[in-house]
Scaffold this motif. Structure first.
Motif, mmCIF file in Angstrom:
data_model
loop_
_atom_site.group_PDB
_atom_site.id
_atom_site.type_symbol
_atom_site.label_atom_id
_atom_site.label_comp_id
_atom_site.label_asym_id
_atom_site.label_seq_id
_atom_site.Cartn_x
_atom_site.Cartn_y
_atom_site.Cartn_z
ATOM 1 N N UNK A 128 44.331 -12.568 -38.951
ATOM 2 C CA UNK A 128 43.790 -13.461 -39.551
ATOM 3 C C UNK A 128 44.927 -14.412 -39.927
ATOM 4 N N UNK A 129 45.925 -14.032 -40.161
ATOM 5 C CA UNK A 129 47.149 -14.226 -40.662
ATOM 6 C C UNK A 129 47.692 -15.583 -39.826
ATOM 7 N N UNK A 130 48.028 -14.878 -38.647
ATOM 8 C CA UNK A 130 48.986 -15.220 -37.109
ATOM 9 C C UNK A 130 47.256 -16.043 -35.992
ATOM 10 N N UNK A 131 46.960 -16.129 -36.659
ATOM 11 C CA UNK A 131 45.574 -16.868 -35.577
ATOM 12 C C UNK A 131 45.707 -18.476 -36.574
ATOM 13 N N UNK A 132 45.700 -18.511 -37.782
ATOM 14 C CA UNK A 132 45.883 -19.762 -38.613
ATOM 15 C C UNK A 132 46.859 -19.807 -38.349
ATOM 16 N N UNK A 133 47.981 -19.262 -38.229
ATOM 17 C CA UNK A 133 49.094 -20.706 -38.585
ATOM 18 C C UNK A 133 48.881 -20.575 -37.106
ATOM 19 N N UNK A 134 48.752 -19.926 -35.727
ATOM 20 C CA UNK A 134 48.414 -20.664 -33.901
ATOM 21 C C UNK A 134 47.243 -21.939 -33.885
ATOM 22 N N UNK A 135 46.243 -21.996 -35.343
ATOM 23 C CA UNK A 135 45.210 -22.715 -35.185
ATOM 24 C C UNK A 135 45.621 -24.297 -35.540
ATOM 25 N N UNK A 136 46.939 -24.022 -36.821
ATOM 26 C CA UNK A 136 47.757 -25.305 -37.555
ATOM 27 C C UNK A 136 48.685 -25.968 -36.928
ATOM 28 N N UNK A 137 49.071 -24.957 -35.272
ATOM 29 C CA UNK A 137 49.698 -25.594 -34.159
ATOM 30 C C UNK A 137 51.258 -26.025 -34.520
ATOM 31 N N UNK A 138 51.695 -24.253 -35.020
ATOM 32 C CA UNK A 138 52.965 -23.996 -34.421
ATOM 33 C C UNK A 138 52.955 -24.129 -33.088
ATOM 34 N N UNK A 139 54.997 -23.434 -33.090
ATOM 35 C CA UNK A 139 55.402 -22.851 -31.708
ATOM 36 C C UNK A 139 55.514 -22.023 -31.513
ATOM 37 N N UNK A 140 55.886 -21.644 -30.416
ATOM 38 C CA UNK A 140 56.869 -20.267 -30.270
ATOM 39 C C UNK A 140 58.237 -20.599 -30.467
ATOM 40 N N UNK A 141 58.239 -22.256 -30.513
ATOM 41 C CA UNK A 141 59.367 -22.270 -30.724
ATOM 42 C C UNK A 141 59.521 -22.244 -32.233
ATOM 43 N N UNK A 142 58.858 -22.894 -33.037
ATOM 44 C CA UNK A 142 58.538 -22.957 -34.904
ATOM 45 C C UNK A 142 59.026 -21.134 -35.340
ATOM 46 N N UNK A 143 58.027 -20.341 -34.286
ATOM 47 C CA UNK A 143 58.443 -18.384 -34.460
ATOM 48 C C UNK A 143 59.629 -18.322 -34.930
ATOM 49 N N UNK A 144 60.354 -18.422 -33.328
ATOM 50 C CA UNK A 144 62.236 -18.267 -33.237
ATOM 51 C C UNK A 144 62.896 -18.871 -34.414
ATOM 52 N N UNK A 146 62.075 -19.273 -37.275
ATOM 53 C CA UNK A 146 61.307 -18.365 -39.068
ATOM 54 C C UNK A 146 61.914 -17.351 -39.096
ATOM 55 N N UNK A 147 61.751 -17.020 -37.480
ATOM 56 C CA UNK A 147 62.568 -15.317 -37.240
ATOM 57 C C UNK A 147 64.343 -15.454 -38.048
ATOM 58 N N UNK A 148 64.768 -16.133 -37.365
ATOM 59 C CA UNK A 148 66.039 -16.792 -37.438
ATOM 60 C C UNK A 148 66.405 -16.437 -38.884
#
Length: 181
Positions: A128-144, A146-148
């Motif tokens: 559910x949190x992942x869906x909320x993150x994606x629905x908010x328009x964040x990108x794979x670059x944002x994930x990269x 934040x992961x770093x």
């Protein structure tokens, strides 16, 4: 006796040549697909048919047996485990499965147990949190990014960031580099 016009002979020859070429491509493609995944139902069917036709052809890569394949995957090692063994032993995929499968057949211990490196499936809350993150328009670059920052893997990062979105918290991203929020 009637002679066959040259245009009919030419057309018949062309159609025959096309049929032979198409058959050759189909057989060759079937062999390629069977070699790519010899343990699949299709790979086994092709191997059986080829052997029944009297062709001495192995559906397994050189140096890799069906028994090794079945031992490795039958022991429930994961694809992630395979990647870790490849890195540990500095071998390619086939050599790694062959070596690991033979070790299992010989009763030897591998460096770690099956499923050690398997990424667990996200829980319902994490999904559910992942869906909320994606629905908010964040990108794979944002994930990269934040992961770093958090030193987390991809799925954990999306779940953590998504929970922040659900909680109404601001993500630690530069507003100029993000497409969300």
């Amino acid at each position: 006796m009637t002679s066959i016009p040259s245009t009919v002979r030419s057309t018949t020859f062309r159609l025959t040549a096309i049929g032979v070429a198409a058959t050759t491509l189909c057989v060759g493609s079937a062999g390629f697909v069977a070699a790519a995944n010899p343990a699949s139902a299709f790979g086994q069917a092709v191997g059986t048919a080829v052997h029944a036709a009297g062709v001495d052809w192995s559906d397994m890569p050189d140096g890799y047996t069906q028994a090794q394949y079945e031992a490795f995957w039958g022991a429930e090692y994961s694809g992630e485990d395979l990647v870790e063994l490849q890195a540990l032993w500095s071998l390619d995929e086939t050599e790694t499965k062959s070596r690991a499968g033979q070790m299992i057949l010989d009763g030897e211990q591998l460096p770690f147990g099956p499923g050690t490196h398997t990424t667990p499936e996200p829980t319902a809350g994490e999904q559910a949190a992942i869906v909320a993150f994606l629905d908010a328009g964040y990108t794979s670059e944002d994930v990269d990014t934040l992961s770093a920052l958090w030193d987390t893997e991809f799925v954990e990062t999306k779940a953590r960031a998504g929970q922040m979105v659900l909680d109404g918290e601001e993500l630690p991203l530069d507003a100029a580099t993000t497409s969300g929020s």
